[in-house]
Write a protein that holds these residues in place. Structure first.
Motif, PDB file in Angstrom:
ATOM      1  N   ASN A  95      62.927 -11.622  23.594  1.00  0.00           N
ATOM      2  CA  ASN A  95      64.193 -11.648  22.845  1.00  0.00           C
ATOM      3  C   ASN A  95      65.386 -11.444  23.771  1.00  0.00           C
ATOM      4  O   ASN A  95      65.363 -10.571  24.632  1.00  0.00           O
ATOM      5  CB  ASN A  95      64.222 -10.532  21.797  1.00  0.00           C
ATOM      6  CG  ASN A  95      63.272 -10.804  20.668  1.00  0.00           C
ATOM      7  OD1 ASN A  95      62.075 -10.984  20.897  1.00  0.00           O
ATOM      8  ND2 ASN A  95      63.792 -10.855  19.463  1.00  0.00           N
ATOM      9  N   HIS A  96      66.416 -12.252  23.533  1.00  0.00           N
ATOM     10  CA  HIS A  96      67.655 -12.066  24.300  1.00  0.00           C
ATOM     11  C   HIS A  96      68.839 -12.300  23.371  1.00  0.00           C
ATOM     12  O   HIS A  96      68.822 -13.172  22.518  1.00  0.00           O
ATOM     13  CB  HIS A  96      67.683 -12.944  25.543  1.00  0.00           C
ATOM     14  CG  HIS A  96      67.280 -14.359  25.295  1.00  0.00           C
ATOM     15  ND1 HIS A  96      65.970 -14.746  25.141  1.00  0.00           N
ATOM     16  CD2 HIS A  96      68.021 -15.485  25.166  1.00  0.00           C
ATOM     17  CE1 HIS A  96      65.915 -16.051  24.936  1.00  0.00           C
ATOM     18  NE2 HIS A  96      67.148 -16.519  24.935  1.00  0.00           N
ATOM     19  N   GLU A  97      69.825 -11.469  23.570  1.00  0.00           N
ATOM     20  CA  GLU A  97      70.904 -11.307  22.592  1.00  0.00           C
ATOM     21  C   GLU A  97      72.252 -11.402  23.288  1.00  0.00           C
ATOM     22  O   GLU A  97      72.346 -11.315  24.509  1.00  0.00           O
ATOM     23  CB  GLU A  97      70.795  -9.914  21.942  1.00  0.00           C
ATOM     24  CG  GLU A  97      69.385  -9.480  21.607  1.00  0.00           C
ATOM     25  CD  GLU A  97      68.722 -10.344  20.559  1.00  0.00           C
ATOM     26  OE1 GLU A  97      69.371 -10.611  19.538  1.00  0.00           O
ATOM     27  OE2 GLU A  97      67.568 -10.743  20.743  1.00  0.00           O
ATOM     28  N   SER A  98      73.312 -11.487  22.482  1.00  0.00           N
ATOM     29  CA  SER A  98      74.671 -11.536  23.043  1.00  0.00           C
ATOM     30  C   SER A  98      75.643 -11.640  21.880  1.00  0.00           C
ATOM     31  O   SER A  98      75.226 -11.858  20.736  1.00  0.00           O
ATOM     32  CB  SER A  98      74.832 -12.778  23.929  1.00  0.00           C
ATOM     33  OG  SER A  98      74.977 -13.927  23.106  1.00  0.00           O
ATOM     34  N   THR A 114      60.172  -1.836  13.782  1.00  0.00           N
ATOM     35  CA  THR A 114      59.800  -2.963  14.638  1.00  0.00           C
ATOM     36  C   THR A 114      60.397  -2.794  16.031  1.00  0.00           C
ATOM     37  O   THR A 114      61.562  -2.439  16.169  1.00  0.00           O
ATOM     38  CB  THR A 114      60.356  -4.274  14.019  1.00  0.00           C
ATOM     39  OG1 THR A 114      59.864  -4.354  12.702  1.00  0.00           O
ATOM     40  CG2 THR A 114      59.940  -5.486  14.801  1.00  0.00           C
ATOM     41  N   LYS A 115      59.578  -3.072  17.041  1.00  0.00           N
ATOM     42  CA  LYS A 115      60.060  -2.938  18.431  1.00  0.00           C
ATOM     43  C   LYS A 115      60.069  -4.295  19.127  1.00  0.00           C
ATOM     44  O   LYS A 115      59.180  -5.117  18.885  1.00  0.00           O
ATOM     45  CB  LYS A 115      59.153  -1.992  19.202  1.00  0.00           C
ATOM     46  CG  LYS A 115      59.337  -0.535  18.840  1.00  0.00           C
ATOM     47  CD  LYS A 115      58.515   0.317  19.768  1.00  0.00           C
ATOM     48  CE  LYS A 115      59.106   1.710  19.876  1.00  0.00           C
ATOM     49  NZ  LYS A 115      58.387   2.519  20.844  1.00  0.00           N
ATOM     50  N   ARG A 116      61.048  -4.487  19.991  1.00  0.00           N
ATOM     51  CA  ARG A 116      61.159  -5.727  20.757  1.00  0.00           C
ATOM     52  C   ARG A 116      61.602  -5.417  22.189  1.00  0.00           C
ATOM     53  O   ARG A 116      62.217  -4.388  22.453  1.00  0.00           O
ATOM     54  CB  ARG A 116      62.217  -6.661  20.139  1.00  0.00           C
ATOM     55  CG  ARG A 116      61.874  -7.224  18.775  1.00  0.00           C
ATOM     56  CD  ARG A 116      60.846  -8.348  18.869  1.00  0.00           C
ATOM     57  NE  ARG A 116      60.624  -8.950  17.556  1.00  0.00           N
ATOM     58  CZ  ARG A 116      59.732  -8.512  16.665  1.00  0.00           C
ATOM     59  NH1 ARG A 116      58.973  -7.463  16.931  1.00  0.00           N
ATOM     60  NH2 ARG A 116      59.598  -9.123  15.508  1.00  0.00           N
ATOM     61  N   ASN A 119      60.652  -5.891  30.422  1.00  0.00           N
ATOM     62  CA  ASN A 119      59.530  -4.946  30.512  1.00  0.00           C
ATOM     63  C   ASN A 119      59.875  -3.559  29.945  1.00  0.00           C
ATOM     64  O   ASN A 119      59.360  -2.533  30.398  1.00  0.00           O
ATOM     65  CB  ASN A 119      58.999  -4.833  31.944  1.00  0.00           C
ATOM     66  CG  ASN A 119      57.474  -4.811  31.963  1.00  0.00           C
ATOM     67  OD1 ASN A 119      56.842  -4.719  30.900  1.00  0.00           O
ATOM     68  ND2 ASN A 119      56.878  -4.873  33.126  1.00  0.00           N
ATOM     69  N   THR A 120      60.786  -3.553  28.961  1.00  0.00           N
ATOM     70  CA  THR A 120      61.080  -2.330  28.195  1.00  0.00           C
ATOM     71  C   THR A 120      61.033  -2.735  26.726  1.00  0.00           C
ATOM     72  O   THR A 120      61.082  -3.924  26.418  1.00  0.00           O
ATOM     73  CB  THR A 120      62.492  -1.782  28.479  1.00  0.00           C
ATOM     74  OG1 THR A 120      63.450  -2.767  28.063  1.00  0.00           O
ATOM     75  CG2 THR A 120      62.696  -1.454  29.946  1.00  0.00           C
ATOM     76  N   ILE A 158      55.156  -9.053  14.274  1.00  0.00           N
ATOM     77  CA  ILE A 158      54.522  -8.981  15.582  1.00  0.00           C
ATOM     78  C   ILE A 158      54.714  -7.581  16.136  1.00  0.00           C
ATOM     79  O   ILE A 158      55.726  -6.932  15.886  1.00  0.00           O
ATOM     80  CB  ILE A 158      55.047 -10.048  16.580  1.00  0.00           C
ATOM     81  CG1 ILE A 158      56.568 -10.057  16.648  1.00  0.00           C
ATOM     82  CG2 ILE A 158      54.472 -11.411  16.274  1.00  0.00           C
ATOM     83  CD1 ILE A 158      57.115 -10.875  17.798  1.00  0.00           C
ATOM     84  N   LYS A 159      53.666  -7.116  16.849  1.00  0.00           N
ATOM     85  CA  LYS A 159      53.708  -5.743  17.350  1.00  0.00           C
ATOM     86  C   LYS A 159      54.502  -5.681  18.650  1.00  0.00           C
ATOM     87  O   LYS A 159      54.898  -6.694  19.217  1.00  0.00           O
ATOM     88  CB  LYS A 159      52.279  -5.260  17.588  1.00  0.00           C
ATOM     89  CG  LYS A 159      51.454  -5.189  16.311  1.00  0.00           C
ATOM     90  CD  LYS A 159      50.272  -4.248  16.485  1.00  0.00           C
ATOM     91  CE  LYS A 159      49.527  -4.108  15.167  1.00  0.00           C
ATOM     92  NZ  LYS A 159      48.765  -5.307  14.805  1.00  0.00           N
ATOM     93  N   GLU A 160      54.667  -4.451  19.100  1.00  0.00           N
ATOM     94  CA  GLU A 160      55.413  -4.210  20.335  1.00  0.00           C
ATOM     95  C   GLU A 160      54.723  -4.912  21.511  1.00  0.00           C
ATOM     96  O   GLU A 160      53.503  -4.848  21.655  1.00  0.00           O
ATOM     97  CB  GLU A 160      55.434  -2.702  20.592  1.00  0.00           C
ATOM     98  CG  GLU A 160      56.138  -2.347  21.867  1.00  0.00           C
ATOM     99  CD  GLU A 160      56.150  -0.829  22.100  1.00  0.00           C
ATOM    100  OE1 GLU A 160      55.501  -0.098  21.338  1.00  0.00           O
ATOM    101  OE2 GLU A 160      56.811  -0.416  23.056  1.00  0.00           O
ATOM    102  N   LEU A 161      55.501  -5.610  22.323  1.00  0.00           N
ATOM    103  CA  LEU A 161      54.963  -6.242  23.533  1.00  0.00           C
ATOM    104  C   LEU A 161      56.118  -6.364  24.518  1.00  0.00           C
ATOM    105  O   LEU A 161      57.212  -6.762  24.143  1.00  0.00           O
ATOM    106  CB  LEU A 161      54.405  -7.626  23.193  1.00  0.00           C
ATOM    107  CG  LEU A 161      53.657  -8.359  24.304  1.00  0.00           C
ATOM    108  CD1 LEU A 161      52.328  -7.660  24.632  1.00  0.00           C
ATOM    109  CD2 LEU A 161      53.367  -9.806  23.890  1.00  0.00           C
TER     110      LEU A 161
END
Ligand code: NDP
Length: 346
Positions: free
Chosen positions: A186-189, A238-240, A269-270, A305-308
């Motif tokens: 995921n990438h945001e702005s 939910t984590k991303r 990687n966080t 979807i789970k945390e990855l």
């Protein structure tokens, strides 16, 4: 960025399919700064007043093309004969892929095949970047994913992106094309569409803080802020893995400058939860998120979807790419942008 043709220096030509997207517009900025001649495609139905496009008029060429229309894609590739093609466009909203599974397959899975066919027939030497996605890993049991992680998509969007990912490899191996997939987390702005949770939060915070009277509409077609002044959220646990889109388009460009065509995982990687995003965003304007949000079952997905986390070590080693903006900095810069957009009295 220039190429030498018969002793003369000419600008490299790039086509961005889906230039009105968050990524397409940042990519156009990046390629223009590097001296490319940029052609961006939009759909016939896309308004020229699209907020991601306004600053690009006069700087890029715009042509109409649709991922479901082979002829329109052929025309763009034939008329530009690009050095590089970036297919950014997609039915990009995972939540909508349950209500529009066939359309998602047409656009997000088969659309890339049409792009590859257009390039194979009309600009076979062009390098092609295909946007794939972290969703191809679905609910794989791993703390982080890299380029060798098995594919396990569990929603129509992720399955369509898996097809796009595999067909990219197929064109690379079958036709020797310089075809590469960016497996982006995921990438945001501030240019992220309001359909996505980070932007929903940062726009919501701005509307609440600035007491906006006409908030934008949420994904259920209702005002983003209800009559009690609350923001309705889906599953906040939910984590991303969230990164900054402006940095991710640099990775797209680097992938196409590589010596050999390859796929790369791009992430930070966080990982952080939606609750974390709410906490940072509301605290940035001096408010407590718990006072202003409601978890609403309507916004839960049929499967989550789970945390990855995205293990970007190959991109760091081979492309020299790594993320710079932290999660907290990203959320704050998005809140700041929305405070300017949704001003008091709006
Ligand atoms: P956006 O949601 O901002 O934009 C999607 C783009 O696709 C828009 O330009 C849209 O045009 C275009 N589009 C939709 N349907 C069609 C069609 N039938 N024909 C042509 N164009 C179409 O995307 P993002 O910038 O967020 O993402 C870019 C790409 O990366 C997408 O492929 C997405 O699936 C993928 N991705 C994104 C991630 C993220 O976190 N942002 C993570 C992983 C992958 P219009 O303006 O006309 O609607």
């Amino acid at each position: 960025m220039v190429a030498v043709t018969k002793g003369a220096m000419v600008a490299k030509k790039a086509v961005i399919i889906g230039v009105s997207s968050q990524d397409g517009s940042y990519l156009a900025d990046l390629l223009l700064a590097k001296g490319y001649e940029v052609t961006g495609t939009i759909r016939r139905t896309t308004g020229y007043q699209h907020p991601n496009l306004a600053h690009l008029y006069g700087k890029i060429k715009i042509q109409a093309a649709d991922l479901i229309d082979q002829t329109s894609l052929n025309e763009v590739i034939k008329s530009v004969r690009p050095d590089e093609v970036y297919n950014i466009a997609a039915q990009s909203i995972p939540a909508d892929s349950w209500t529009h599974p066939i359309y998602t397959g047409e656009v997000t899975a088969l659309g890339p095949v049409r792009v590859f066919e257009a390039v194979r027939n009309f600009a076979p030497g062009a390098r092609v970047y295909q946007a794939t996605s972290r969703e191809i890993f679905g609910n794989i049991k791993a703390a982080s994913a890299n380029e060798s992680t098995p594919l396990d998509a569990n929603n129509p969007y992720g399955i369509a992106k898996t097809y796009a990912h595999m067909i990219t490899r197929c064109y690379r191996e079958s036709y020797g094309m310089f075809a590469c997939g960016g497996i982006l987390f995921n990438h945001e702005s501030p240019r992220r569409s309001l359909h996505f949770v980070t932007r929903k939060i940062t726009a919501g915070v701005a509307c609440i803080k600035n007491k906006v009277k006409n908030p934008p509409i949420n994904e259920a077609g209702e005002p983003l802020i209800d009559s009690d002044g609350k923001l309705h959220m889906g599953d906040t646990s939910t984590k991303r893995d969230w990164g900054y889109a402006k940095e991710y388009v640099e990775a797209m460009w680097l992938i196409l400058q590589n010596k050999i065509p390859k796929d790369y995982v791009i992430g930070t990687n966080t990982s952080y939860s939606v609750k974390d995003a709410l906490a940072v965003a509301f605290a940035h304007v001096g408010l407590d998120w718990k006072d202003y949000t409601i978890e609403d079952k309507k916004f839960f997905r049929p499967t989550e979807i789970k945390e990855l986390k995205g293990d970007y070590s190959l991109a760091k080693k081979e492309l020299g790419w790594e993320p710079k903006t932290t999660f907290s900095e990203l959320i704050k810069l998005m809140v700041d942008a929305d405070l300017k957009r949704f001003k008091p009295g709006f």
